[in-house]
Motif scaffolding. Structure first.
Motif, short mmCIF file in Angstrom:
data_model
loop_
_atom_site.label_atom_id
_atom_site.label_comp_id
_atom_site.label_asym_id
_atom_site.label_seq_id
_atom_site.Cartn_x
_atom_site.Cartn_y
_atom_site.Cartn_z
N ILE A 80 0.91 -1.22 -0.09
CA ILE A 80 -0.13 0.03 0.05
C ILE A 80 0.90 1.12 0.15
CG2 ILE A 80 -1.79 1.37 1.34
CD1 ILE A 80 -2.68 -1.15 2.71
N SER A 81 0.60 2.09 -1.10
CA SER A 81 1.53 3.49 -0.74
C SER A 81 0.32 4.54 -0.80
CB SER A 81 2.13 3.67 -2.40
OG SER A 81 1.31 3.53 -3.19
N VAL A 82 0.62 5.60 -0.12
CA VAL A 82 -0.12 6.95 0.23
C VAL A 82 0.62 7.90 -0.63
CG1 VAL A 82 -1.42 8.18 1.59
CG2 VAL A 82 -1.06 5.85 2.22
N GLU A 83 -0.16 9.03 -1.52
CA GLU A 83 0.74 10.22 -2.12
C GLU A 83 -0.29 11.30 -1.71
OE1 GLU A 83 -0.79 9.66 -6.68
OE2 GLU A 83 1.28 8.78 -6.03
N GLY A 84 0.40 12.47 -1.87
CA GLY A 84 -0.17 13.64 -1.69
C GLY A 84 -0.59 14.36 -0.25
N LEU A 85 -0.01 13.43 0.79
CA LEU A 85 -0.05 14.17 2.13
C LEU A 85 0.70 15.09 2.50
CD1 LEU A 85 -0.31 10.61 4.07
CD2 LEU A 85 -2.22 12.12 3.52
N HIS A 113 -0.65 -4.03 -5.86
CA HIS A 113 -0.33 -2.86 -5.21
C HIS A 113 -1.54 -1.80 -5.06
CE1 HIS A 113 2.24 0.49 -3.79
NE2 HIS A 113 1.56 1.21 -4.73
N VAL A 114 -1.94 -1.27 -4.17
CA VAL A 114 -3.11 -0.45 -3.80
C VAL A 114 -2.26 1.11 -3.59
CG1 VAL A 114 -5.11 0.22 -2.67
CG2 VAL A 114 -4.33 -2.02 -2.92
N ASN A 115 -2.53 1.90 -4.43
CA ASN A 115 -2.22 3.17 -4.22
C ASN A 115 -3.35 4.20 -3.71
OD1 ASN A 115 -0.41 5.58 -4.48
ND2 ASN A 115 -1.69 6.19 -6.09
N VAL A 116 -3.14 5.00 -2.75
CA VAL A 116 -4.27 5.89 -2.31
C VAL A 116 -3.71 7.29 -2.48
CG1 VAL A 116 -5.54 6.77 -0.08
CG2 VAL A 116 -4.47 4.19 -0.33
N ALA A 117 -4.48 7.91 -3.41
CA ALA A 117 -4.14 9.35 -3.92
C ALA A 117 -4.93 10.47 -3.26
CB ALA A 117 -4.09 9.52 -5.26
N ILE A 118 -4.19 11.37 -2.41
CA ILE A 118 -5.34 12.21 -1.57
C ILE A 118 -4.78 13.60 -1.82
CG2 ILE A 118 -5.07 12.85 0.88
CD1 ILE A 118 -5.48 10.18 1.67
N VAL A 119 -5.89 14.50 -1.90
CA VAL A 119 -5.85 15.95 -1.87
C VAL A 119 -6.30 16.39 -0.55
CG1 VAL A 119 -6.28 18.12 -2.76
CG2 VAL A 119 -6.04 16.11 -4.27
#
Length: 720
Positions: free
Chosen positions: A232-237, A318-324
């Motif tokens: 799991i990856s998280v981007e935009g934080l 692979h799960v990607n969580v894109a956040i604003v």
């Protein structure tokens, strides 16, 4: 010279012959210049026509469009209004050849649209008429529509998913290509919900039988295997901790990934108020580099991987969580209006990311005719475990309801936990509570309570704001301890008695001034003073200062269900839905008279039975004041119809029974009502306008109607 002379003679001969042919063509009747079927092509040679002779003054000629033959079905009426010919008829055409080209182009569109609707044998003939006005005619003969014969899936474990076809496609239905492709998207969505996240559907295969006029439809697909989360990856934080995001995901590494889990995760993250946008995507791990980036060279790996995986195999992803991120500080305003409650406005201030730890701190102020309150709260996430928060709250309230009036202070401290059972959301709260209140009902009653408010919810509805299928089950258990004042004693007036019994009220004597007997009252002397539809009450209420230390426990169960009556494949929120709820509550207590005023059950109002006023369901004393109850049962049936993108209609039938007995009692105390409502759908939820009508309008001791002719409500959100 001889060759030049011969060339000139040949040129003159050809020119004379062409003029003669044109003159003969103009002698023909102008009523029908050209006709033909879809397979024929109009003459391509340019011809002069009387309507186009004066080209020096008129650059184009307007025309009419006429449809003849079979009555146009709805799909053709809609198409006809969108044809280029219809939009450009006032602009006209510059030549007969241009008119013929326009009709041929639109003729093919009409035939294609007929085939999409199942009319594969439709015959369309085009005519161009010049008198009395230039008219483009389409003669349409549809023939019999083709029907569906066999509908099947073609792929691994296909029989397990064929039941999903039956609500939308059945043998004998008229062929409809738009529905065929919508079902394809629906099936892909269903397989993702079951864990086959990389399932792929090819274009449907149609087998058309011209003899039997039937169509076989086959949906080829590859399942791709069950998908498990490998990373799991998280981007935009920027300011929010990554741990906070990961702890609110409905999936974790090593667990199966489904569409429902992704939907729940997106909603849970958005509901925190910390994020303006959340997108969650999954990619097979074979396509990812070590840094979690997609490999460009393996762009075609997904179809290969999906086609080779069996349904029982697991495909790592692979799960990607894109956040604003959204601004952490928020100010909110709200309002509603109800017939017997008047206006209530509310304002909130919150800081969603206090100390950059995702702590939520804020306050709420509510002001209305029935309530004036201020509340402060603090939520601390993930103190003991993931997807859990510690909740602290304190509030001050001034209440002015129909049943009582007074002030109340309370404080809570506990935990709220969210989780998932088979992709369905469950939540639980455990909140120890302290309350101190001074409430007045003919007399001021002071009480201090300690309690534990516990609530569990099982959420299986398909949408949080616009549910169209599924159910929501809620159970509340709240034990309370403390000194409970005895609220009232009911003493019956004796109008005919030769000799007054001990503790009884003599004829003509003021009941309020009569002392209460020290002995336990009889069943007759404790009868509830209720308002009857036909006759005024014959009892009165005597306040008492008696108080005891008590323990009581409230149990409340609520069931909300949603059944789609007419499903909309393209958008589930547009479906016609039968929604209903049933709620019941009981109070385990030694004596019902010792139940505090604000812990009794009341019915009626915007969050209860809308046909009756706020707190007006149940027993009323001779002054029309709600007595409240130790138990209740409520139910409502509400069909919801969406008539357009923005507007919906509802009708509701509801009932309520509030009893002073500890278990629900239906003997002569069931109130029925119904009404209609309008919904205006917005991005943040539906704005609702409801009108409820009571079926039983009760009277007080003076014969005045207690219940209004109707109740009117304006609010945001569905009724349940």
């Amino acid at each position: 010279m001889r060759k030049i002379f011969r060339g000139v003679l040949l040129f003159l001969f050809v020119s004379w012959g062409a003029k003669d042919l044109e003159a003969k063509a103009l002698q023909k009747s102008p009523q029908e210049s050209w006709q033909g079927s879809a397979e024929e092509k109009p003459p391509s040679k340019k011809r002069r026509h009387p309507l186009f002779e004066n080209t020096s003054t008129v650059t184009s000629t307007p025309y009419e469009v006429v449809f003849e033959g079979d009555i146009l079905p709805p799909f053709l009426k809609d198409l006809a209004s969108r044809l280029d010919l219809m939009r450009k008829k006032n602009q006209g055409v510059a030549s007969l050849e241009q008119a013929q080209e326009h009709t041929q182009k639109n003729q093919l569109k009409i035939k294609e649209e007929c085939a999409k609707a199942g009319y594969f044998d439709a015959d369309i003939v085009c005519l161009v008429r010049s008198a009395p006005k230039l008219t483009l005619v389409f003669q349409i003969h549809l023939g019999a529509p083709y029907t569906l014969k066999n509908i099947k899936l073609e792929g691994q474990n296909a029989e397990a998913y064929e039941p999903f076809l039956t609500p939308y496609l059945r043998k004998g239905d008229v062929f409809d290509s738009s529905k065929i492709f919508l079902v394809k998207a629906f099936l892909a969505k269903k397989m993702k919900q079951k864990g086959f996240f990389f399932a792929q559907f090819s274009a449907p295969i149609l087998d058309i039988d011209r003899i039997t006029k039937t169509v076989d439809v086959t949906y080829p697909f590859v399942s791709g295997g069950l998908v498990s989360v490998e990373s799991i990856s998280v981007e935009g934080l920027k300011d929010v901790p990554k741990k906070f995001v990961v702890n609110r995901l409905a999936f974790s590494e090593g667990k199966m990934l489904t569409r429902n889990k992704i939907n729940h995760s997106q909603l849970d993250l958005l509901e925190t108020g910390l994020f303006a946008e959340v997108k969650i995507s999954a990619t097979p791990s074979e396509e990812m580099s070590g840094k979690g980036e997609k490999k460009e060279a393996n762009a075609a790996a997904l179809p290969v991987l999906a086609s080779q995986a069996a349904p029982s195999e697991k495909t790592p992803a692979h799960v990607n969580v894109a956040i604003v991120e959204a601004p952490p500080r928020m100010i909110g305003l709200g309002a509603y209006w109800a017939g017997t409650e008047g206006f209530l406005v509310s304002g909130t201030w919150t800081h969603k990311n206090f100390l950059k730890k995702a702590c939520n701190v804020g306050g709420l102020v509510r002001a209305g005719l029935k309530e004036l309150s201020a509340t402060g709260f603090l939520d601390i996430p993930d103190v003991f475990r993931r997807n859990q928060k510690v909740h602290l709250e304190t509030s001050l309230k001034h209440l002015n309801t129909k049943a009582y009036e007074g002030n109340k202070i309370s404080a809570q401290a506990g935990v709220l936990q969210n989780g998932y059972i088979k992709d369905q959301k469950v939540s639980f709260s455990f909140l120890p509570t302290w309350e101190h209140s001074k409430l007045d009902r003919k007399k001021t009653h002071t009480q201090t309570l300690f309690g534990i408010e516990m609530e569990g919810t099982f959420h299986k509805a398909n949408h949080r704001v616009y549910p169209t299928s599924g159910m929501i089950i809620t159970l509340e258990i709240s034990p309370y301890f403390g000194g409970f004042p005895k609220i009232e004693e009911i003493v019956e007036k004796k109008t005919e008695a030769p000799q007054a019994a001990e503790g009884a009220v003599a004829p003509g004597q003021n009941a309020a001034a009569t002392p209460v007997a020290a002995t336990a009252p009889s069943a007759a002397s404790t009868a509830v003073a209720t308002v009857s539809p036909s006759a005024p009450s014959s009892a009165t209420t005597v306040p008492s200062d008696t108080s005891k230390k008590h323990m009581m426990t409230r149990f409340i169960g609520t069931f909300r269900g949603y059944i789609p009556l007419k499903k909309n494949i393209e958008n589930a929120a547009n479906s016609t839905v039968l929604s209903f709820f049933a709620s019941a509550g009981i109070t385990a207590v030694g004596d019902a008279d010792f139940i505090p005023l604000d812990k009794r059950f009341y019915g009626g109002g915007r969050n209860s039975i809308r046909s009756y006023g706020y707190q007006l369901c149940g027993d009323l004393d001779e002054d029309g004041t709600p007595v409240g109850g130790a138990s209740f049962v409520e139910a409502c049936f509400e069909p919801r119809l969406r008539i357009s993108k923005d507007v919906g209609l509802v009708a509701f039938l509801e009932m309520s029974s509030v009893s002073r007995k500890k278990t629900p009692n239906f003997s002569g105390k069931v109130l029925w009502g119904g009404g209609l409502g309008i919904r205006y759908f917005t991005r943040f939820g539906p704005i609702r306008f409801d009108v409820g009508i009571p079926f039983q309008r009760r009277e007080d001791k003076d014969g005045k109607k207690v219940d209004r002719l109707f109740q009117f409500y304006i609010s945001v959100g569905q009724s349940f």
